[in-house]
Enzyme design. Structure first.
Site, PDB file in Angstrom:
ATOM      1  N   LYS A  94       0.804  -1.228   0.000  1.00  0.00           N
ATOM      2  CA  LYS A  94       0.000   0.000   0.000  1.00  0.00           C
ATOM      3  C   LYS A  94       0.841   1.284   0.000  1.00  0.00           C
ATOM      4  O   LYS A  94       0.438   2.285  -0.586  1.00  0.00           O
ATOM      5  CB  LYS A  94      -0.946   0.007   1.203  1.00  0.00           C
ATOM      6  CG  LYS A  94      -2.022  -1.072   1.121  1.00  0.00           C
ATOM      7  CD  LYS A  94      -2.970  -0.980   2.300  1.00  0.00           C
ATOM      8  CE  LYS A  94      -3.867  -2.207   2.360  1.00  0.00           C
ATOM      9  NZ  LYS A  94      -4.895  -2.102   3.396  1.00  0.00           N
ATOM     10  N   ASP A 114      -9.707   2.499   2.354  1.00  0.00           N
ATOM     11  CA  ASP A 114      -9.651   1.919   3.701  1.00  0.00           C
ATOM     12  C   ASP A 114     -10.183   2.872   4.769  1.00  0.00           C
ATOM     13  O   ASP A 114     -10.890   2.459   5.688  1.00  0.00           O
ATOM     14  CB  ASP A 114      -8.196   1.579   4.075  1.00  0.00           C
ATOM     15  CG  ASP A 114      -7.705   0.308   3.403  1.00  0.00           C
ATOM     16  OD1 ASP A 114      -8.529  -0.574   3.118  1.00  0.00           O
ATOM     17  OD2 ASP A 114      -6.486   0.202   3.163  1.00  0.00           O
TER      18      ASP A 114
HETATM   19  P1  NAP Z   1       1.046  -3.775  10.317  1.00  0.00           P
HETATM   20  O1  NAP Z   1       1.258  -2.506   9.580  1.00  0.00           O
HETATM   21  O2  NAP Z   1       2.009  -4.899  10.172  1.00  0.00           O
HETATM   22  O3  NAP Z   1       0.935  -3.395  11.886  1.00  0.00           O
HETATM   23  C1  NAP Z   1       0.881  -4.392  12.872  1.00  0.00           C
HETATM   24  C2  NAP Z   1       0.532  -3.747  14.211  1.00  0.00           C
HETATM   25  O4  NAP Z   1       0.431  -4.793  15.198  1.00  0.00           O
HETATM   26  C3  NAP Z   1       1.596  -2.792  14.714  1.00  0.00           C
HETATM   27  O5  NAP Z   1       0.991  -1.811  15.520  1.00  0.00           O
HETATM   28  C4  NAP Z   1       2.473  -3.729  15.566  1.00  0.00           C
HETATM   29  O6  NAP Z   1       3.255  -3.083  16.545  1.00  0.00           O
HETATM   30  C5  NAP Z   1       1.402  -4.569  16.231  1.00  0.00           C
HETATM   31  N1  NAP Z   1       1.933  -5.836  16.697  1.00  0.00           N
HETATM   32  C6  NAP Z   1       2.325  -6.883  15.925  1.00  0.00           C
HETATM   33  N2  NAP Z   1       2.765  -7.892  16.715  1.00  0.00           N
HETATM   34  C7  NAP Z   1       2.661  -7.452  18.006  1.00  0.00           C
HETATM   35  C8  NAP Z   1       2.957  -8.022  19.273  1.00  0.00           C
HETATM   36  N3  NAP Z   1       3.465  -9.259  19.377  1.00  0.00           N
HETATM   37  N4  NAP Z   1       2.708  -7.305  20.385  1.00  0.00           N
HETATM   38  C9  NAP Z   1       2.186  -6.058  20.284  1.00  0.00           C
HETATM   39  N5  NAP Z   1       1.887  -5.445  19.112  1.00  0.00           N
HETATM   40  C10 NAP Z   1       2.113  -6.140  17.985  1.00  0.00           C
HETATM   41  O7  NAP Z   1      -0.373  -4.409   9.987  1.00  0.00           O
HETATM   42  P2  NAP Z   1      -1.727  -3.633   9.639  1.00  0.00           P
HETATM   43  O8  NAP Z   1      -1.970  -3.681   8.198  1.00  0.00           O
HETATM   44  O9  NAP Z   1      -1.718  -2.328  10.354  1.00  0.00           O
HETATM   45  O10 NAP Z   1      -2.802  -4.618  10.315  1.00  0.00           O
HETATM   46  C11 NAP Z   1      -3.062  -4.569  11.698  1.00  0.00           C
HETATM   47  C12 NAP Z   1      -4.262  -5.458  12.020  1.00  0.00           C
HETATM   48  O11 NAP Z   1      -5.429  -4.960  11.381  1.00  0.00           O
HETATM   49  C13 NAP Z   1      -4.093  -6.900  11.558  1.00  0.00           C
HETATM   50  O12 NAP Z   1      -4.657  -7.749  12.522  1.00  0.00           O
HETATM   51  C14 NAP Z   1      -4.899  -6.970  10.285  1.00  0.00           C
HETATM   52  O13 NAP Z   1      -5.412  -8.275  10.090  1.00  0.00           O
HETATM   53  C15 NAP Z   1      -6.025  -5.980  10.597  1.00  0.00           C
HETATM   54  N6  NAP Z   1      -6.567  -5.371   9.369  1.00  0.00           N
HETATM   55  C16 NAP Z   1      -7.880  -5.573   9.091  1.00  0.00           C
HETATM   56  C17 NAP Z   1      -8.432  -5.019   7.961  1.00  0.00           C
HETATM   57  C18 NAP Z   1      -9.885  -5.244   7.654  1.00  0.00           C
HETATM   58  O14 NAP Z   1     -10.313  -4.967   6.518  1.00  0.00           O
HETATM   59  N7  NAP Z   1     -10.675  -5.672   8.598  1.00  0.00           N
HETATM   60  C19 NAP Z   1      -7.640  -4.245   7.098  1.00  0.00           C
HETATM   61  C20 NAP Z   1      -6.294  -4.028   7.428  1.00  0.00           C
HETATM   62  C21 NAP Z   1      -5.767  -4.615   8.573  1.00  0.00           C
HETATM   63  P3  NAP Z   1       4.735  -2.557  16.156  1.00  0.00           P
HETATM   64  O15 NAP Z   1       4.539  -1.262  15.459  1.00  0.00           O
HETATM   65  O16 NAP Z   1       5.396  -2.414  17.468  1.00  0.00           O
HETATM   66  O17 NAP Z   1       5.360  -3.606  15.297  1.00  0.00           O
END
Ligand code: NAP
Length: 307
Positions: free
Chosen positions: A77, A133
């Site tokens: 993205k 989004d």
């Molecule tokens: P991303 O950019 O990889 O961000 C991941 C986030 O999770 C960061 O804030 C990260 O913290 C945190 N995290 C990962 N592992 C962790 C751990 N062990 N302990 C604490 N924090 C942790 O991913 P994203 O695209 O933002 O997605 C985030 C979530 O939203 C995912 O679960 C994804 O499935 C969901 N999502 C849903 C939709 C939907 O359409 N419903 C769309 C997009 C995303 P750090 O910054 O410290 O690494």
């Protein structure tokens, strides 16, 4: 809507696709192909596992093959911002591209969706990047949790791609107070700084709130795996403080976070609505027609939950 309603593939069939890495988990083909069939279009929506280093060449390939459009998911993205030929305001505003529309220039110099050039392809084709989004997050909060966001106090857990866009969009909706928490605190700090710069009227703080919040959102990936801990520090925050709780995760349908929130008496919703509304808006951008939301929702539920 099952495949029997889809138009047969022939030489006039046009294509859309999602590019991601990994991609096999994606529910977008089921949802979008149902929506396409619902609109009676002779289109198909495919999924491709595209590595980040191949994104530029695959975008050019889709343009050369006159695809209708694309969705982009993790990890593309942000990369795509620099790779598309034009950016819609939505992509500029939220700093990420999750939808691409291919467009052709007509004889008056106007850029139109490429699928409108049915018989003679235009001489010039471009890719335009959009972001669907951000609007999908607030639409899902409004519709699934019945929340009016203006003036509310909101805790956002996570400051990755989704958490950042959620926090910025909530600020744009004039929430009263935002609390940002992220494992890597500096990332929450950058989001807070961006909000302070762009939305002077929104109070934004790093860390957990004291007292009640109208809404707590999980935008971390904690909850995707069955053994994950809850996405907040139980010594600093209790779900009893949250009137409503949203988990962006939709698979599983009920994460431990949502289960605990329900047990504390909060209203809850998972991220299926967010996925649905970003996809519906993408289909509208490509087709110029209202998306058949209920057909797409049913296909998504069937694909993700088997119901
Ligand atoms: P991303 O950019 O990889 O961000 C991941 C986030 O999770 C960061 O804030 C990260 O913290 C945190 N995290 C990962 N592992 C962790 C751990 N062990 N302990 C604490 N924090 C942790 O991913 P994203 O695209 O933002 O997605 C985030 C979530 O939203 C995912 O679960 C994804 O499935 C969901 N999502 C849903 C939709 C939907 O359409 N419903 C769309 C997009 C995303 P750090 O910054 O410290 O690494």
């Amino acid at each position: 809507m099952s495949d029997e309603f889809a138009q047969p593939i022939n030489a006039r069939t046009r294509y859309c696709a999602v590019f991601g890495h990994p991609i096999k988990h994606s529910a977008s083909p089921a949802m979008q192909n149902a929506g396409i069939a619902g609109l009676g279009l002779n289109w198909r929506y495919l999924a491709f596992d595209v590595r980040p280093e191949d994104l530029r060449s695959t975008l050019l390939g889709a343009k050369a093959m006159q695809f209708v459009g694309l969705n982009l998911t993790v990890p593309h993205k942000l990369l795509a911002l620099e790779m598309v030929d034009a950016l819609d305001e939505s992509a500029k505003n939220w700093g990420a591209v999750n939808t691409v529309r291919f467009e052709g220039r007509d004889k008056h110099g106007t850029w139109l969706p490429l699928h409108l050039f049915e018989d003679a392809p235009p001489e010039k084709i471009r890719s335009q990047g959009f972001n669907t989004d951000a609007d999908a997050i607030t639409r899902s909060l409004n519709e699934d949790l019945k929340i009016e966001l203006a003036g509310t106090r909101v805790l956002v857990l996570g400051a990755g791609g989704a958490g950042r866009v959620a926090a910025l969009k909530l600020a744009a909706e004039n929430v009263g107070e935002l609390f940002l928490v992220n494992r890597t605190a500096s990332k929450a700090g950058s989001v807070a700084a961006e909000i302070r710069r762009r939305h002077l009227n929104v109070k934004v703080q790093l860390g957990y709130p004291r007292g009640e919040v109208d809404l707590a959102i999980n935008a971390t990936s904690l909850g995707l795996a069955p053994d994950d801990p809850l996405p907040f520090d139980g010594k600093q925050f209790s779900l009893r403080q949250a009137h409503a709780v949203y988990d962006m995760i939709y698979r599983p349908a009920e994460t431990p976070f949502l289960r605990a929130a329900k047990a504390s008496g909060s209203r809850v919703a998972n991220g299926l609505g967010m996925l649905l509304y970003q996809g519906a808006k993408a289909l509208e951008i490509w087709s110029g027609q209202p998306a058949p939301i209920e057909i797409m929702r049913a296909a998504l539920k069937q694909n993700v939950y088997g119901i």
